[in-house]
Design a protein around this motif. Structure first.
Motif, PDB file in Angstrom:
ATOM      1  N   ALA A 182     -25.656  47.440  -9.005  1.00  0.00           N
ATOM      2  CA  ALA A 182     -26.378  46.424  -9.776  1.00  0.00           C
ATOM      3  C   ALA A 182     -25.497  45.923 -10.909  1.00  0.00           C
ATOM      4  O   ALA A 182     -24.699  46.674 -11.465  1.00  0.00           O
ATOM      5  CB  ALA A 182     -27.659  47.030 -10.328  1.00  0.00           C
ATOM      6  N   ILE A 183     -25.626  44.656 -11.218  1.00  0.00           N
ATOM      7  CA  ILE A 183     -24.884  44.081 -12.349  1.00  0.00           C
ATOM      8  C   ILE A 183     -25.851  43.753 -13.491  1.00  0.00           C
ATOM      9  O   ILE A 183     -25.520  43.930 -14.664  1.00  0.00           O
ATOM     10  CB  ILE A 183     -24.121  42.810 -11.904  1.00  0.00           C
ATOM     11  N   ALA A 184     -27.046  43.310 -13.112  1.00  0.00           N
ATOM     12  CA  ALA A 184     -28.053  42.964 -14.117  1.00  0.00           C
ATOM     13  C   ALA A 184     -28.306  44.168 -15.032  1.00  0.00           C
ATOM     14  O   ALA A 184     -28.437  45.300 -14.561  1.00  0.00           O
ATOM     15  CB  ALA A 184     -29.351  42.546 -13.426  1.00  0.00           C
ATOM     16  N   ASN A 185     -28.336  43.893 -16.319  1.00  0.00           N
ATOM     17  CA  ASN A 185     -28.624  44.902 -17.350  1.00  0.00           C
ATOM     18  C   ASN A 185     -27.595  46.026 -17.455  1.00  0.00           C
ATOM     19  O   ASN A 185     -27.861  47.057 -18.064  1.00  0.00           O
ATOM     20  CB  ASN A 185     -30.019  45.523 -17.139  1.00  0.00           C
ATOM     21  N   ARG A 186     -26.448  45.852 -16.815  1.00  0.00           N
ATOM     22  CA  ARG A 186     -25.389  46.869 -16.925  1.00  0.00           C
ATOM     23  C   ARG A 186     -24.317  46.414 -17.912  1.00  0.00           C
ATOM     24  O   ARG A 186     -24.140  45.211 -18.135  1.00  0.00           O
ATOM     25  CB  ARG A 186     -24.726  47.112 -15.557  1.00  0.00           C
ATOM     26  N   ARG A 187     -23.586  47.387 -18.434  1.00  0.00           N
ATOM     27  CA  ARG A 187     -22.473  47.080 -19.350  1.00  0.00           C
ATOM     28  C   ARG A 187     -21.199  46.934 -18.528  1.00  0.00           C
ATOM     29  O   ARG A 187     -20.789  47.883 -17.851  1.00  0.00           O
ATOM     30  CB  ARG A 187     -22.307  48.232 -20.356  1.00  0.00           C
ATOM     31  N   ILE A 188     -20.615  45.763 -18.601  1.00  0.00           N
ATOM     32  CA  ILE A 188     -19.441  45.482 -17.768  1.00  0.00           C
ATOM     33  C   ILE A 188     -18.201  45.300 -18.631  1.00  0.00           C
ATOM     34  O   ILE A 188     -18.220  44.573 -19.624  1.00  0.00           O
ATOM     35  CB  ILE A 188     -19.659  44.206 -16.931  1.00  0.00           C
ATOM     36  N   LEU A 189     -17.136  45.956 -18.211  1.00  0.00           N
ATOM     37  CA  LEU A 189     -15.834  45.785 -18.857  1.00  0.00           C
ATOM     38  C   LEU A 189     -14.890  45.145 -17.847  1.00  0.00           C
ATOM     39  O   LEU A 189     -14.711  45.664 -16.736  1.00  0.00           O
ATOM     40  CB  LEU A 189     -15.295  47.154 -19.295  1.00  0.00           C
ATOM     41  N   LEU A 190     -14.333  43.997 -18.221  1.00  0.00           N
ATOM     42  CA  LEU A 190     -13.397  43.281 -17.358  1.00  0.00           C
ATOM     43  C   LEU A 190     -12.017  43.377 -17.994  1.00  0.00           C
ATOM     44  O   LEU A 190     -11.839  42.999 -19.162  1.00  0.00           O
ATOM     45  CB  LEU A 190     -13.851  41.815 -17.229  1.00  0.00           C
ATOM     46  N   LEU A 191     -11.048  43.863 -17.238  1.00  0.00           N
ATOM     47  CA  LEU A 191      -9.687  44.033 -17.760  1.00  0.00           C
ATOM     48  C   LEU A 191      -8.799  42.900 -17.274  1.00  0.00           C
ATOM     49  O   LEU A 191      -8.738  42.634 -16.071  1.00  0.00           O
ATOM     50  CB  LEU A 191      -9.099  45.371 -17.283  1.00  0.00           C
ATOM     51  N   GLY A 192      -8.104  42.243 -18.209  1.00  0.00           N
ATOM     52  CA  GLY A 192      -7.186  41.164 -17.840  1.00  0.00           C
ATOM     53  C   GLY A 192      -7.716  39.816 -18.264  1.00  0.00           C
ATOM     54  O   GLY A 192      -8.934  39.633 -18.434  1.00  0.00           O
ATOM     55  N   ALA A 193      -6.798  38.877 -18.456  1.00  0.00           N
ATOM     56  CA  ALA A 193      -7.198  37.524 -18.870  1.00  0.00           C
ATOM     57  C   ALA A 193      -6.401  36.477 -18.103  1.00  0.00           C
ATOM     58  O   ALA A 193      -6.135  35.390 -18.592  1.00  0.00           O
ATOM     59  CB  ALA A 193      -6.985  37.355 -20.375  1.00  0.00           C
ATOM     60  N   GLY A 194      -6.021  36.825 -16.865  1.00  0.00           N
ATOM     61  CA  GLY A 194      -5.299  35.889 -16.020  1.00  0.00           C
ATOM     62  C   GLY A 194      -6.255  35.124 -15.115  1.00  0.00           C
ATOM     63  O   GLY A 194      -7.465  35.075 -15.362  1.00  0.00           O
ATOM     64  N   GLY A 195      -5.700  34.549 -14.062  1.00  0.00           N
ATOM     65  CA  GLY A 195      -6.488  33.706 -13.157  1.00  0.00           C
ATOM     66  C   GLY A 195      -7.630  34.461 -12.495  1.00  0.00           C
ATOM     67  O   GLY A 195      -8.724  33.921 -12.341  1.00  0.00           O
ATOM     68  N   ALA A 196      -7.385  35.703 -12.100  1.00  0.00           N
ATOM     69  CA  ALA A 196      -8.419  36.468 -11.395  1.00  0.00           C
ATOM     70  C   ALA A 196      -9.601  36.751 -12.323  1.00  0.00           C
ATOM     71  O   ALA A 196     -10.766  36.620 -11.925  1.00  0.00           O
ATOM     72  CB  ALA A 196      -7.844  37.764 -10.848  1.00  0.00           C
ATOM     73  N   ALA A 197      -9.310  37.134 -13.565  1.00  0.00           N
ATOM     74  CA  ALA A 197     -10.386  37.401 -14.530  1.00  0.00           C
ATOM     75  C   ALA A 197     -11.178  36.120 -14.798  1.00  0.00           C
ATOM     76  O   ALA A 197     -12.418  36.122 -14.752  1.00  0.00           O
ATOM     77  CB  ALA A 197      -9.802  37.939 -15.832  1.00  0.00           C
ATOM     78  N   ARG A 198     -10.470  35.034 -15.045  1.00  0.00           N
ATOM     79  CA  ARG A 198     -11.141  33.758 -15.331  1.00  0.00           C
ATOM     80  C   ARG A 198     -12.116  33.367 -14.214  1.00  0.00           C
ATOM     81  O   ARG A 198     -13.230  32.923 -14.465  1.00  0.00           O
ATOM     82  CB  ARG A 198     -10.099  32.648 -15.512  1.00  0.00           C
ATOM     83  N   GLY A 199     -11.688  33.587 -12.984  1.00  0.00           N
ATOM     84  CA  GLY A 199     -12.494  33.175 -11.830  1.00  0.00           C
ATOM     85  C   GLY A 199     -13.787  33.951 -11.661  1.00  0.00           C
ATOM     86  O   GLY A 199     -14.718  33.462 -11.024  1.00  0.00           O
ATOM     87  N   VAL A 200     -13.859  35.170 -12.202  1.00  0.00           N
ATOM     88  CA  VAL A 200     -15.060  35.979 -11.957  1.00  0.00           C
ATOM     89  C   VAL A 200     -16.030  36.004 -13.145  1.00  0.00           C
ATOM     90  O   VAL A 200     -17.140  36.519 -13.018  1.00  0.00           O
ATOM     91  CB  VAL A 200     -14.694  37.436 -11.550  1.00  0.00           C
TER      92      VAL A 200
END
Ligand code: NDP
Length: 272
Positions: free
Chosen positions: A117-135
Protein backbone atom coordinates in the motif's frame (compact mmCIF):
# COMPACT_ATOMS: atom_id res chain seq x y z
CA UNK A 1 3.21 -5.10 -43.13
CA UNK A 2 3.19 -5.45 -39.35
CA UNK A 3 3.02 -2.25 -37.30
CA UNK A 4 6.50 -1.08 -36.35
CA UNK A 5 7.64 -0.08 -32.86
CA UNK A 6 11.08 0.24 -31.29
CA UNK A 7 13.08 1.36 -28.29
CA UNK A 8 15.38 4.28 -29.07
CA UNK A 9 18.44 4.98 -26.93
CA UNK A 10 22.21 4.93 -26.70
CA UNK A 11 23.23 2.29 -25.78
CA UNK A 12 20.22 0.12 -26.56
CA UNK A 13 21.63 -3.35 -27.26
CA UNK A 14 21.00 -4.48 -23.65
CA UNK A 15 17.31 -3.45 -23.64
CA UNK A 16 14.74 -6.05 -22.68
CA UNK A 17 11.89 -4.00 -24.19
CA UNK A 18 11.76 -5.95 -27.51
CA UNK A 19 11.39 -9.21 -25.58
CA UNK A 20 8.65 -7.76 -23.37
CA UNK A 21 6.63 -6.14 -26.16
CA UNK A 22 6.87 -9.14 -28.48
CA UNK A 23 5.58 -11.30 -25.60
CA UNK A 24 2.69 -8.85 -25.07
CA UNK A 25 1.94 -8.94 -28.82
CA UNK A 26 1.86 -12.75 -28.91
CA UNK A 27 -0.34 -12.83 -25.83
CA UNK A 28 -2.89 -10.34 -27.24
CA UNK A 29 -2.69 -11.46 -30.90
CA UNK A 30 -1.42 -8.08 -32.11
CA UNK A 31 0.39 -7.94 -35.45
CA UNK A 32 3.45 -5.83 -34.66
CA UNK A 33 7.22 -5.91 -34.64
CA UNK A 34 9.33 -4.20 -31.99
CA UNK A 35 13.03 -3.56 -32.51
CA UNK A 36 15.99 -1.56 -31.22
CA UNK A 37 16.98 1.82 -32.61
CA UNK A 38 20.45 3.11 -31.75
CA UNK A 39 20.54 6.89 -32.12
CA UNK A 40 23.94 8.59 -32.26
CA UNK A 41 24.28 11.36 -29.65
CA UNK A 42 22.88 14.57 -31.10
CA UNK A 43 20.80 12.64 -33.65
CA UNK A 44 17.72 11.69 -31.64
CA UNK A 45 15.30 13.81 -33.68
CA UNK A 46 16.74 12.73 -37.05
CA UNK A 47 16.66 9.03 -36.06
CA UNK A 48 13.12 9.23 -34.65
CA UNK A 49 11.88 11.15 -37.70
CA UNK A 50 13.41 8.62 -40.10
CA UNK A 51 11.64 5.83 -38.18
CA UNK A 52 8.38 7.78 -38.37
CA UNK A 53 8.78 8.52 -42.09
CA UNK A 54 9.26 4.79 -42.65
CA UNK A 55 5.82 4.11 -41.14
CA UNK A 56 6.88 3.58 -37.50
CA UNK A 57 3.89 3.80 -35.13
CA UNK A 58 5.60 4.40 -31.82
CA UNK A 59 8.79 4.49 -29.80
CA UNK A 60 9.90 3.84 -26.28
CA UNK A 61 12.66 6.22 -25.26
CA UNK A 62 15.52 5.42 -22.93
CA UNK A 63 18.75 7.10 -21.80
CA UNK A 64 19.95 9.66 -22.73
CA UNK A 65 17.01 10.91 -24.80
CA UNK A 66 14.00 11.23 -22.44
CA UNK A 67 14.45 15.02 -22.25
CA UNK A 68 14.85 15.37 -26.01
CA UNK A 69 11.73 13.27 -26.54
CA UNK A 70 9.87 15.69 -24.25
CA UNK A 71 10.86 18.60 -26.52
CA UNK A 72 10.17 16.56 -29.71
CA UNK A 73 6.51 15.91 -28.77
CA UNK A 74 3.59 17.90 -30.14
CA UNK A 75 1.16 16.63 -27.46
CA UNK A 76 2.10 15.88 -23.85
CA UNK A 77 0.15 13.89 -21.29
CA UNK A 78 -0.15 15.30 -17.77
CA UNK A 79 2.30 12.63 -16.60
CA UNK A 80 4.88 13.65 -19.21
CA UNK A 81 4.40 17.32 -18.37
CA UNK A 82 4.98 16.68 -14.66
CA UNK A 83 8.00 14.46 -15.32
CA UNK A 84 9.43 16.76 -18.03
CA UNK A 85 10.63 13.54 -19.57
CA UNK A 86 9.07 11.14 -22.04
CA UNK A 87 9.49 7.39 -22.43
CA UNK A 88 6.59 6.70 -24.84
CA UNK A 89 5.88 8.29 -28.22
CA UNK A 90 2.88 7.51 -30.41
CA UNK A 91 2.82 8.73 -34.02
CA UNK A 92 -0.60 9.61 -35.43
CA UNK A 93 -0.56 11.60 -38.67
CA UNK A 94 1.42 14.75 -37.94
CA UNK A 95 0.97 14.39 -34.18
CA UNK A 96 3.73 13.16 -31.88
CA UNK A 97 1.85 12.13 -28.74
CA UNK A 98 4.03 11.70 -25.67
CA UNK A 99 3.64 10.09 -22.28
CA UNK A 100 5.74 8.97 -19.35
CA UNK A 101 4.79 5.53 -18.03
CA UNK A 102 7.70 5.05 -15.58
CA UNK A 103 5.73 6.35 -12.60
CA UNK A 104 2.61 4.32 -13.22
CA UNK A 105 4.91 1.35 -13.84
CA UNK A 106 6.40 1.75 -10.36
CA UNK A 107 3.00 2.25 -8.72
CA UNK A 108 1.50 -0.78 -10.50
CA UNK A 109 4.45 -2.93 -9.46
CA UNK A 110 4.22 -1.76 -5.85
CA UNK A 111 0.46 -1.96 -5.47
CA UNK A 112 -0.43 -4.70 -7.96
CA UNK A 113 2.50 -7.12 -7.88
CA UNK A 114 4.04 -6.52 -4.47
CA UNK A 115 0.77 -5.76 -2.63
CA UNK A 116 2.40 -2.76 -0.98
CA UNK A 117 0.00 0.00 0.00
CA UNK A 118 1.14 3.55 -0.68
CA UNK A 119 -1.82 5.46 0.74
CA UNK A 120 -1.13 6.73 4.27
CA UNK A 121 2.42 5.34 4.24
CA UNK A 122 5.66 7.25 4.78
CA UNK A 123 7.67 7.18 1.58
CA UNK A 124 11.33 8.02 1.14
CA UNK A 125 12.52 8.55 -2.44
CA UNK A 126 16.28 8.59 -3.01
CA UNK A 127 17.72 10.58 -5.92
CA UNK A 128 16.76 13.66 -7.90
CA UNK A 129 17.46 12.57 -11.46
CA UNK A 130 15.13 11.64 -14.30
CA UNK A 131 13.87 8.44 -12.68
CA UNK A 132 12.93 10.19 -9.42
CA UNK A 133 11.23 13.06 -11.26
CA UNK A 134 9.12 10.62 -13.28
CA UNK A 135 7.64 8.83 -10.27
CA UNK A 136 6.87 11.78 -7.94
CA UNK A 137 3.48 12.73 -9.33
CA UNK A 138 2.15 9.13 -9.55
CA UNK A 139 3.36 8.46 -5.98
CA UNK A 140 1.71 11.65 -4.66
CA UNK A 141 -1.45 10.67 -6.50
CA UNK A 142 -1.69 7.64 -4.19
CA UNK A 143 -1.95 9.95 -1.15
CA UNK A 144 0.97 8.81 0.97
CA UNK A 145 1.17 10.11 4.56
CA UNK A 146 4.38 11.82 3.48
CA UNK A 147 6.82 11.86 0.60
CA UNK A 148 10.40 12.83 1.41
CA UNK A 149 13.01 13.13 -1.31
CA UNK A 150 16.67 12.86 -0.31
CA UNK A 151 19.59 13.61 -2.60
CA UNK A 152 23.35 14.06 -2.31
CA UNK A 153 23.06 17.46 -3.92
CA UNK A 154 20.51 19.21 -1.70
CA UNK A 155 20.20 22.10 -4.12
CA UNK A 156 19.11 19.73 -6.91
CA UNK A 157 16.53 18.11 -4.62
CA UNK A 158 15.11 21.51 -3.63
CA UNK A 159 14.88 22.71 -7.22
CA UNK A 160 13.10 19.51 -8.17
CA UNK A 161 10.59 19.88 -5.33
CA UNK A 162 9.92 23.51 -6.26
CA UNK A 163 8.97 22.50 -9.79
CA UNK A 164 5.96 20.47 -8.57
CA UNK A 165 2.58 21.97 -7.73
CA UNK A 166 2.01 19.63 -4.79
CA UNK A 167 4.34 20.15 -1.86
CA UNK A 168 6.72 17.50 -0.55
CA UNK A 169 9.89 17.65 1.50
CA UNK A 170 13.35 17.67 -0.04
CA UNK A 171 16.33 17.04 2.24
CA UNK A 172 19.90 15.81 2.55
CA UNK A 173 20.79 12.27 3.60
CA UNK A 174 22.10 13.59 6.92
CA UNK A 175 18.66 15.04 7.68
CA UNK A 176 17.17 11.53 7.59
CA UNK A 177 18.85 10.55 10.86
CA UNK A 178 16.29 9.37 13.39
CA UNK A 179 13.44 9.18 10.86
CA UNK A 180 11.67 6.05 9.66
CA UNK A 181 9.81 5.14 6.46
CA UNK A 182 7.46 2.36 5.35
CA UNK A 183 8.68 2.40 1.76
CA UNK A 184 12.17 3.41 0.60
CA UNK A 185 12.63 3.68 -3.18
CA UNK A 186 16.15 3.92 -4.54
CA UNK A 187 15.91 6.04 -7.70
CA UNK A 188 19.62 6.92 -7.69
CA UNK A 189 22.12 5.45 -10.12
CA UNK A 190 24.35 4.42 -7.18
CA UNK A 191 23.63 0.70 -7.72
CA UNK A 192 24.95 0.95 -11.30
CA UNK A 193 28.34 1.82 -9.81
CA UNK A 194 28.05 -0.73 -6.99
CA UNK A 195 27.62 2.10 -4.46
CA UNK A 196 25.27 2.67 -1.54
CA UNK A 197 23.52 6.03 -1.05
CA UNK A 198 24.69 7.44 2.33
CA UNK A 199 21.62 6.37 4.30
CA UNK A 200 21.72 6.60 8.09
CA UNK A 201 20.85 3.43 10.02
CA UNK A 202 17.29 2.68 11.08
CA UNK A 203 15.42 4.42 8.24
CA UNK A 204 13.41 1.25 7.56
CA UNK A 205 10.29 1.14 9.72
CA UNK A 206 8.99 -2.20 10.94
CA UNK A 207 7.51 -4.08 7.94
CA UNK A 208 9.15 -1.69 5.44
CA UNK A 209 9.62 -2.40 1.75
CA UNK A 210 12.96 -1.53 0.13
CA UNK A 211 12.69 -1.01 -3.62
CA UNK A 212 15.66 -0.55 -5.95
CA UNK A 213 14.77 0.67 -9.46
CA UNK A 214 17.90 -1.04 -10.70
CA UNK A 215 17.58 -4.64 -11.88
CA UNK A 216 19.70 -7.43 -13.26
CA UNK A 217 22.82 -7.11 -11.12
CA UNK A 218 21.98 -9.47 -8.27
CA UNK A 219 21.46 -7.97 -4.83
CA UNK A 220 22.49 -4.33 -5.00
CA UNK A 221 24.35 -2.60 -2.12
CA UNK A 222 21.09 -0.79 -1.31
CA UNK A 223 19.10 -4.01 -1.02
CA UNK A 224 21.91 -5.68 0.94
CA UNK A 225 21.88 -2.71 3.34
CA UNK A 226 18.09 -2.88 3.60
CA UNK A 227 18.30 -6.59 4.40
CA UNK A 228 20.89 -5.99 7.11
CA UNK A 229 18.71 -3.19 8.53
CA UNK A 230 15.73 -5.52 8.81
CA UNK A 231 13.53 -4.36 5.89
CA UNK A 232 10.66 -6.83 5.59
CA UNK A 233 10.48 -6.97 1.80
CA UNK A 234 13.10 -6.36 -0.89
CA UNK A 235 12.34 -5.70 -4.57
CA UNK A 236 14.31 -4.79 -7.67
CA UNK A 237 13.06 -2.73 -10.64
CA UNK A 238 12.26 -5.59 -13.01
CA UNK A 239 8.55 -5.36 -12.21
CA UNK A 240 8.60 -1.61 -12.87
CA UNK A 241 10.22 -2.27 -16.24
CA UNK A 242 7.49 -4.72 -17.26
CA UNK A 243 4.68 -2.53 -15.90
CA UNK A 244 5.87 0.64 -17.67
CA UNK A 245 6.00 -1.42 -20.87
CA UNK A 246 2.45 -2.70 -20.30
CA UNK A 247 1.24 0.89 -19.99
CA UNK A 248 3.06 1.88 -23.22
CA UNK A 249 1.49 -1.12 -24.97
CA UNK A 250 -1.94 0.04 -23.78
CA UNK A 251 -1.30 3.57 -25.11
CA UNK A 252 -0.34 2.20 -28.53
CA UNK A 253 -2.76 -0.71 -28.93
CA UNK A 254 -5.69 0.07 -26.58
CA UNK A 255 -5.25 -3.34 -24.93
CA UNK A 256 -3.92 -4.15 -21.50
CA UNK A 257 -1.59 -7.16 -21.60
CA UNK A 258 -1.23 -9.54 -18.66
CA UNK A 259 2.16 -8.55 -17.24
CA UNK A 260 2.45 -11.43 -14.74
CA UNK A 261 3.61 -14.21 -17.13
CA UNK A 262 6.05 -11.85 -18.85
CA UNK A 263 7.55 -10.75 -15.53
CA UNK A 264 7.86 -14.40 -14.55
CA UNK A 265 9.67 -15.17 -17.82
CA UNK A 266 12.14 -12.32 -17.30
CA UNK A 267 12.67 -13.23 -13.66
CA UNK A 268 13.48 -16.82 -14.62
CA UNK A 269 15.94 -15.63 -17.31
CA UNK A 270 17.56 -13.20 -14.85
CA UNK A 271 17.93 -15.77 -12.10
CA UNK A 272 19.18 -18.54 -14.44
P1 NDP B 1 20.27 10.24 -13.31
O1 NDP B 1 21.66 10.19 -13.79
O2 NDP B 1 19.31 11.20 -13.92
O3 NDP B 1 20.26 10.57 -11.72
C1 NDP B 1 21.15 9.95 -10.89
C2 NDP B 1 20.82 10.26 -9.41
O4 NDP B 1 21.54 9.35 -8.61
C3 NDP B 1 21.19 11.66 -8.94
O5 NDP B 1 20.18 12.14 -8.07
C4 NDP B 1 22.50 11.42 -8.17
O6 NDP B 1 22.71 12.33 -7.11
C5 NDP B 1 22.25 10.06 -7.60
N1 NDP B 1 23.46 9.30 -7.28
C6 NDP B 1 24.37 8.78 -8.12
N2 NDP B 1 25.31 8.10 -7.44
C7 NDP B 1 25.00 8.21 -6.13
C8 NDP B 1 25.58 7.71 -4.92
N3 NDP B 1 26.70 6.98 -4.93
N4 NDP B 1 24.97 8.02 -3.76
C9 NDP B 1 23.84 8.76 -3.73
N5 NDP B 1 23.24 9.25 -4.82
C10 NDP B 1 23.81 8.98 -6.01
O7 NDP B 1 19.73 8.73 -13.40
P2 NDP B 1 18.21 8.26 -13.62
O8 NDP B 1 17.37 9.03 -12.67
O9 NDP B 1 17.85 8.30 -15.04
O10 NDP B 1 18.27 6.69 -13.23
C11 NDP B 1 18.42 6.26 -11.89
C12 NDP B 1 18.27 4.74 -11.81
O11 NDP B 1 16.95 4.33 -12.09
C13 NDP B 1 19.17 3.95 -12.77
O12 NDP B 1 19.74 2.89 -12.04
C14 NDP B 1 18.21 3.42 -13.80
O13 NDP B 1 18.65 2.19 -14.37
C15 NDP B 1 16.96 3.22 -12.95
N6 NDP B 1 15.69 3.20 -13.74
C16 NDP B 1 14.93 2.06 -13.74
C17 NDP B 1 13.73 1.98 -14.43
C18 NDP B 1 12.92 0.72 -14.41
O14 NDP B 1 11.98 0.57 -15.22
N7 NDP B 1 13.21 -0.21 -13.50
C19 NDP B 1 13.23 3.14 -15.22
C20 NDP B 1 14.09 4.31 -15.15
C21 NDP B 1 15.27 4.32 -14.44
P3 NDP B 1 23.38 13.80 -7.31
O15 NDP B 1 22.30 14.64 -7.93
O16 NDP B 1 23.74 14.24 -5.96
O17 NDP B 1 24.56 13.59 -8.22
Amino acid sequence: MSDQYAIIGNPVAHSKSPLIHMAFARQTGQDLVYGRLLAPEGAFVATANAFRAGGGRGLNVTLPFKGEAFRFATELSERARAARAVNTLKFEGDAIIADNTDGVGLVNDLVGNLRCAIANRRILLLGAGGAARGVIEPLLHQNPAQLVLANRSLEKARLLAQSFHRAFEACSYAALAGRQFDLVVNATSASLAGELPPLPPMVFARGALAYDMMYGKGETPFLAFARSEGAALLADGLGMLVEQAAESFFIWRGLRPDSAPVLKLLRQAQDA
